[in-house]
Each structure stands twice: as structure tokens, then as C-alpha cells.
Design a protein around this motif. Structure first.
Motif, PDB file in Angstrom:
ATOM      1  N   GLY A 211      20.145 -20.387  43.968  1.00  0.00           N
ATOM      2  CA  GLY A 211      19.463 -20.415  45.162  1.00  0.00           C
ATOM      3  C   GLY A 211      17.920 -20.659  45.269  1.00  0.00           C
ATOM      4  N   LYS A 212      17.540 -20.983  46.464  1.00  0.00           N
ATOM      5  CA  LYS A 212      16.061 -21.223  46.670  1.00  0.00           C
ATOM      6  C   LYS A 212      15.470 -19.996  46.088  1.00  0.00           C
ATOM      7  N   SER A 213      14.505 -20.165  45.398  1.00  0.00           N
ATOM      8  CA  SER A 213      13.669 -18.914  44.769  1.00  0.00           C
ATOM      9  C   SER A 213      12.134 -19.365  45.003  1.00  0.00           C
ATOM     10  N   ILE A 214      11.500 -18.249  44.777  1.00  0.00           N
ATOM     11  CA  ILE A 214      10.075 -18.144  44.635  1.00  0.00           C
ATOM     12  C   ILE A 214       9.509 -17.425  43.608  1.00  0.00           C
ATOM     13  N   MET A 215       8.533 -18.135  42.721  1.00  0.00           N
ATOM     14  CA  MET A 215       8.055 -17.423  41.353  1.00  0.00           C
ATOM     15  C   MET A 215       6.744 -17.345  41.571  1.00  0.00           C
ATOM     16  N   HIS A 216       6.470 -16.037  41.213  1.00  0.00           N
ATOM     17  CA  HIS A 216       4.900 -15.589  41.074  1.00  0.00           C
ATOM     18  C   HIS A 216       4.608 -14.804  39.912  1.00  0.00           C
ATOM     19  N   ARG A 217       3.487 -14.908  39.260  1.00  0.00           N
ATOM     20  CA  ARG A 217       3.113 -14.118  38.178  1.00  0.00           C
ATOM     21  C   ARG A 217       2.258 -12.854  38.601  1.00  0.00           C
ATOM     22  N   PHE A 218       2.665 -11.823  38.092  1.00  0.00           N
ATOM     23  CA  PHE A 218       1.957 -10.730  38.372  1.00  0.00           C
ATOM     24  C   PHE A 218       1.268 -10.003  37.115  1.00  0.00           C
ATOM     25  N   VAL A 219       0.189 -10.093  36.868  1.00  0.00           N
ATOM     26  CA  VAL A 219      -0.483  -9.600  35.797  1.00  0.00           C
ATOM     27  C   VAL A 219      -1.229  -8.210  35.900  1.00  0.00           C
ATOM     28  N   PHE A 220      -0.826  -7.387  34.858  1.00  0.00           N
ATOM     29  CA  PHE A 220      -1.318  -5.885  34.740  1.00  0.00           C
ATOM     30  C   PHE A 220      -2.266  -5.816  33.843  1.00  0.00           C
ATOM     31  N   ASN A 390      16.293 -13.865  40.604  1.00  0.00           N
ATOM     32  CA  ASN A 390      16.282 -12.149  40.508  1.00  0.00           C
ATOM     33  C   ASN A 390      16.004 -11.992  39.194  1.00  0.00           C
ATOM     34  N   CYS A 391      15.145 -12.746  38.504  1.00  0.00           N
ATOM     35  CA  CYS A 391      15.140 -12.501  37.109  1.00  0.00           C
ATOM     36  C   CYS A 391      13.289 -11.987  37.109  1.00  0.00           C
ATOM     37  N   VAL A 392      12.929 -11.233  35.891  1.00  0.00           N
ATOM     38  CA  VAL A 392      11.618 -11.108  35.695  1.00  0.00           C
ATOM     39  C   VAL A 392      11.544 -11.412  33.883  1.00  0.00           C
ATOM     40  N   TRP A 393      10.356 -12.033  33.662  1.00  0.00           N
ATOM     41  CA  TRP A 393      10.109 -12.246  32.142  1.00  0.00           C
ATOM     42  C   TRP A 393       8.744 -11.397  31.932  1.00  0.00           C
ATOM     43  N   LEU A 394       8.590 -10.752  30.974  1.00  0.00           N
ATOM     44  CA  LEU A 394       7.401 -10.094  30.493  1.00  0.00           C
ATOM     45  C   LEU A 394       6.697 -10.453  29.336  1.00  0.00           C
ATOM     46  N   ASN A 395       5.596 -10.742  29.171  1.00  0.00           N
ATOM     47  CA  ASN A 395       4.956 -10.854  28.043  1.00  0.00           C
ATOM     48  C   ASN A 395       3.394 -10.547  27.990  1.00  0.00           C
ATOM     49  N   ASP A 396       2.723 -10.527  26.692  1.00  0.00           N
ATOM     50  CA  ASP A 396       1.401 -10.028  26.637  1.00  0.00           C
ATOM     51  C   ASP A 396       0.851 -10.785  27.167  1.00  0.00           C
ATOM     52  N   THR A 397      -0.494 -10.209  27.688  1.00  0.00           N
ATOM     53  CA  THR A 397      -1.592 -11.090  27.992  1.00  0.00           C
ATOM     54  C   THR A 397      -2.427 -11.349  26.783  1.00  0.00           C
ATOM     55  N   ARG A 398      -3.190 -12.594  26.847  1.00  0.00           N
ATOM     56  CA  ARG A 398      -4.068 -12.869  25.752  1.00  0.00           C
ATOM     57  C   ARG A 398      -4.766 -11.738  25.066  1.00  0.00           C
ATOM     58  N   SER A 399      -5.248 -10.753  25.892  1.00  0.00           N
ATOM     59  CA  SER A 399      -6.150  -9.836  25.342  1.00  0.00           C
ATOM     60  C   SER A 399      -5.127  -8.783  24.652  1.00  0.00           C
ATOM     61  N   GLY A 400      -3.758  -8.835  24.744  1.00  0.00           N
ATOM     62  CA  GLY A 400      -3.007  -7.879  23.791  1.00  0.00           C
ATOM     63  C   GLY A 400      -2.999  -6.592  24.630  1.00  0.00           C
ATOM     64  N   ASP A 401      -3.589  -6.278  25.373  1.00  0.00           N
ATOM     65  CA  ASP A 401      -3.407  -4.944  26.014  1.00  0.00           C
ATOM     66  C   ASP A 401      -2.983  -4.675  27.428  1.00  0.00           C
ATOM     67  N   GLY A 402      -2.707  -6.134  28.188  1.00  0.00           N
ATOM     68  CA  GLY A 402      -2.017  -6.143  29.395  1.00  0.00           C
ATOM     69  C   GLY A 402      -0.705  -6.677  29.323  1.00  0.00           C
ATOM     70  N   VAL A 403       0.030  -6.933  30.497  1.00  0.00           N
ATOM     71  CA  VAL A 403       1.384  -7.395  30.699  1.00  0.00           C
ATOM     72  C   VAL A 403       1.392  -8.365  31.798  1.00  0.00           C
ATOM     73  N   GLU A 404       1.760  -9.652  31.503  1.00  0.00           N
ATOM     74  CA  GLU A 404       2.013 -10.608  32.673  1.00  0.00           C
ATOM     75  C   GLU A 404       3.428 -10.832  32.946  1.00  0.00           C
ATOM     76  N   ALA A 405       3.833 -10.526  34.118  1.00  0.00           N
ATOM     77  CA  ALA A 405       5.265 -10.480  34.722  1.00  0.00           C
ATOM     78  C   ALA A 405       5.363 -11.788  35.672  1.00  0.00           C
ATOM     79  N   TRP A 406       6.326 -12.583  35.159  1.00  0.00           N
ATOM     80  CA  TRP A 406       6.846 -13.698  35.814  1.00  0.00           C
ATOM     81  C   TRP A 406       8.135 -13.275  36.848  1.00  0.00           C
ATOM     82  N   VAL A 407       7.852 -13.284  38.070  1.00  0.00           N
ATOM     83  CA  VAL A 407       9.023 -12.924  38.894  1.00  0.00           C
ATOM     84  C   VAL A 407       9.475 -14.038  39.568  1.00  0.00           C
ATOM     85  N   VAL A 408      10.988 -14.161  39.354  1.00  0.00           N
ATOM     86  CA  VAL A 408      11.583 -15.117  40.147  1.00  0.00           C
ATOM     87  C   VAL A 408      12.675 -14.523  41.192  1.00  0.00           C
ATOM     88  N   LEU A 409      12.592 -14.522  42.596  1.00  0.00           N
ATOM     89  CA  LEU A 409      13.241 -13.773  43.320  1.00  0.00           C
ATOM     90  C   LEU A 409      13.738 -14.869  44.528  1.00  0.00           C
TER      91      LEU A 409
END
Length: 435
Positions: A211-220, A390-409
Motif C-alpha cells: 500500500g501507500k506508505s510513508i517512511m521517516h527516520r527517527f534517531v535516538f 508497517n515495518c521498522v529497521w534499526l541500526n547503530d548510529t555512526r557514533s555507536g551509542d545511538g539507534v537509527e530507526a527507519w519506520v515505514v507505515l
């Protein structure tokens, strides 16, 4: 962003694959894995003036060498999807010149950018996708000398851990490292192939929504993760646990606003370290179990409660879980293991599929000119048709202590999700990776 293909070729192993290894039977765990394309793009600053030609030659030579060790990657999938024909067909390798500066593109990345840097479409359609190959590579050269190495892997043959191992071994070879680079091929004996499993079996693929989706990156960042850990009141929570719990909590709000009462979060769990004794970390193939935690979409679900739900279900993938799937009777054990998760997924009103690459070491992949300045997958662009809704992909941030979440809804879900107060408080939306 204009681009021109400079060259195309198949990079073959530097030495022939022995006759006894020329047919690689996939394991039972490979059989039940979705037959989907997994793209990985690594972005690098310029390796230096007038070094591009040398860099391309180095990448090809090192890839050719490493393919002698990862020999199935140079093969082609059989028509029945049950084996890989390993006769050194090679990995498609293209070089593309991009009429843009990488630094300019990364100041405010277009969600469509990663799709233009990979060698095939992200699709389950074999004609548009990988067309029998196991891996493909596209080296993108920017006006500033920056490089993006876009790769695509066939998930039915390799999991995320194997993909990162392959990229790490390729990079180590390019920089003339003495690190060991030979994978372990014990999956075929541990989890022998089962004729009873249809080659069309793709449960995860059937759950993916179109379906039609929106993707945003949420960085913690590290500070936000520290606050989430404290707020959870759980003993030694991991950064992945608290980020997933917050994302699930916000997804529940979106789900409830769309009339759904029960939501579920499901993620693959790496079984290599769950076995006793643990399997070697360099095992080739798919070594994942399926975790699924469900809950009603109550308005004020506590973060700690959700962390506990996620942790408790993931902990069910233990030594006994692995043992049930070993050997000739492994299919019965596999069914027993999957049945609870499958039942919950089928009963849930909404399913959020999650994949985490945190702590896999992707930011340590160094081909000799420095570590990546960013790493992405390739998810749907905004307002486009997606097979990963309706998927989420998590990866490290470059610094290694954060999390980057790619959220497709789904569009309607993202409209609610991104405005939930907790996600706005703890995460930055779509920041530049150069910040």
C-alpha cells in the motif's frame, strides 16, 4: 540526480570452486526464510584525489578473492529454490558516475536516494529483482570523490549477520588485513533440508502489507536512550529493547486511532548465540528464530511493561528452541517453535515487523579509506507503493551509542505515529547523517 553507468561485469572467484562444492543445498532455516531482496548501502568520504581508478581495481580484486571463501555468493539459485549452483558465475559488479556531490545529498537525504544507488529493484518479482543471483554490487562515484557501495543480497541464502560478515571480510581483504575470512558451512548438517517444505513457503512474505506508505527516520541519541532506560524501570534494559518498546507504544496509538484493538511486534532473533554451546559466529546462512509479542492497544501502556513483553518473548528462543530443530526431526521442532508466534500474528489486528542490525559492526567496514559516514537500507520512498509497509529497521548510529530507526507505515498510521508526544520527545526526525 543524474547518473551514468561506466562499466558492468561479473566478478568471479579468483580460484575455481572445487567440484564437490559446486552444489550448495540450502538448509531448512533457509527454506522458510522469505525470498526477498535485502539492500545495503555504505557511504564513504573521498578516498583521495586521483585514487578512484585504483579504488575500483582494489574493490574488484578483493571481491574476487573473498568469493573463493564465500563461494555460494558467486553462484545462482536453482529453479526449485533448494540449492545454489556454484560454478563461479560471479557477482554482477557495476560502476556508476553520479552527477552530484555526496555531501550535498546527505545534508537533507531524499527518501528515494538509496533506491538509486543499488543494482536492482527491491521487489519480490524475480524478473525485476536479482534474477537468480545471490548478491549484486553497484559502486557509485560522486563528483566530490565520495563513494557509495550499494549491494543487494538474497535473504533466502543469507541473513543479516552473514551479509555483514561478507562485507567485513571483503573490506578486510581490500585493506590487506590478515583477519580470518572463511565462513563456517555447518547449517546444512545442523538443519538439513526438508522435502516437505514447499519451495513457495514464505510466511513472512505473506504478512507484509502492500500500500501507500510513508517512511521517516527517527534517531535516538545516547542521552535519549539513557532516559528511556531509566523510565523503563527494568533491570539492565538494552538500547534496542527500550527503542522498540517506545516505537511499539507509539504504533499502538496509531493502531487504536485506526480502529484496531490488538497489535503485535515481531522480530527475527539471531540463534547463533542462543545455542549451548553457541554456534560459531561465522556460520553462513540463515540462523534466526521468530519472536512475536502482542498486546491490546491501551492508551497508557507503560514502557517497562512493553520492554518486558519484548524481552520475555525473545528469551523463548533459547537452547531448547534451537535443539528442537536440529537433525532429521527438525521440521517437527520447527513447527512447534513457530506455532505460537504464527498464531499470535494471525490473530493480531495489526502487525509491526522489526529487524535490528544494531551491534553487527556495519560501521567497522573499512575498505582502506576509512569507515562509513552513513549506512542505509533501501525502504519505500514517501507516497510510494511498498512491500515493506508497517515495518521498522534499526541500526547503530555512526557514533555507536545511538539507534537509527527507519519506520515505514501506512499513510494514515504515520500521520498519528509521528505526532505522538513520546516519539517527538526522544527522537529526532530525519536529521542529516552529517550532523
Amino acid at each position: 540526480m543524474e547518473s551514468v553507468i561506466i562499466s558492468k561485469e561479473n566478478v568471479k572467484p579468483s580460484s575455481p570452486t572445487p567440484l564437490h562444492l559446486q552444489s550448495y543445498k540450502i538448509s531448512m532455516l533457509d527454506q522458510i526464510c522469505p525470498n526477498m531482496v535485502v539492500p545495503v548501502i555504505l557511504y564513504f568520504s573521498s578516498p583521495g584525489e586521483n585514487l578512484i581508478s585504483h579504488t575500483i581495481d582494489s574493490l574488484k580484486r578483493s571481491l574476487s578473492f573473498i568469493l573463493t571463501r564465500f563461494y555460494p555468493v558467486a553462484g545462482r539459485i536453482s529453479e526449485d529454490d533448494l540449492s545454489v549452483d556454484c560454478k563461479d558465475q560471479g557477482v554482477p559488479f557495476s560502476v556508476v558516475k553520479v552527477a552530484a556531490r555526496l555531501s550535498d545529498l546527505l545534508k537533507n537525504p531524499d527518501p528515494q536516494l538509496p533506491m538509486r544507488l543499488i543494482p536492482c529493484a527491491v521487489t519480490n518479482d524475480e524478473k525485476l529483482g536479482m534474477n537468480g543471483t545471490i548478491a549484486m554490487t553497484q559502486v557509485n562515484i560522486f563528483e566530490c570523490g565520495g563513494i557509495a557501495i550499494g549491494t543487494a543480497f538474497r535473504h533466502k541464502i543469507v541473513d543479516g549477520f552473514t551479509m555483514v560478515s561478507f562485507l567485513s571480510a571483503w573490506a578486510a581483504t581490500a585493506r590487506v588485513s590478515s583477519e580470518p575470512v572463511c565462513p563456517n558451512y555447518i547449517s546444512q548438517s545442523l538443519f538439513p533440508q526438508k522435502e516437505e517444505i514447499s519451495n513457495q513457503a514464505d510466511f513472512v512474505g505473506s504478512v507484509l502489507k502492500m500500500g501507500k506508505s510513508i517512511m521517516h527516520r527517527f534517531v535516538f541519541d545516547a542521552s535519549a536512550i539513557g532516559q528511556l532506560k531509566a523510565a523503563s524501570n527494568i533491570k539492565r534494559p538494552t538500547r534496542v529493547e527500550v527503542v522498540l518498546a517506545l516505537i511499539w507504544k507509539c504504533f499502538m496509538v496509531a493502531s487504536l486511532s485506526n480502529g484496531k484493538q490488538v497489535s503485535l511486534i515481531s522480530q527475527p532473533v539471531n540463534m547463533r548465540r542462543r545455542a549451548r554451546p553457541p554456534f560459531p559466529s561465522d556460520c553462513f546462512g540463515n540462523f534466526v528464530g521468530l519472536s512475536a509479542a502482542s498486546s491490546t492497544n491501551e492508551d497508557k501502556k507503560e514502557l517497562g511493561h512493553l520492554v518486558k513483553e519484548i524481552r520475555d518473548d525473545a528469551n523463548k528462543i533459547d537452547h531448547d528452541y534451537v535443539n528442537r530443530m536440529l537433525g532429521d526431526k527438525g521440521l517437527l521442532g520447527c513447527i512447534e517453535n513457530l506455532q505460537p508466534s504464527v498464531s499470535k500474528i494471525l490473530e493480531a489486528d495489526d502487525v509491526l515487523l522489526v529487524t535490528s542490525w544494531c551491534s553487527l559492526g556495519i560501521y567497522n567496514v573499512d575498505f582502506g579509506w576509512g569507515k562509513p559516514i552513513w549506512m542505509t537500507r533501501c525502504e519505500a520512498g514517501n507516497n510510494s507503493e511498498s512491500i515493506f509497509m508497517n515495518c521498522v529497521w534499526l541500526n547503530d548510529t555512526r557514533s555507536g551509542d545511538g539507534v537509527e530507526a527507519w519506520v515505514v507505515l501506512d499513510e494514515k498510521y504515520m500521520e498519528v505515529f509521528e505526532n505522538v508526544e513520546e516519539i517527538k520527545t526522544y527522537a529526532s526526525k530525519d536529521p542529516s547523517p552529517l550532523d
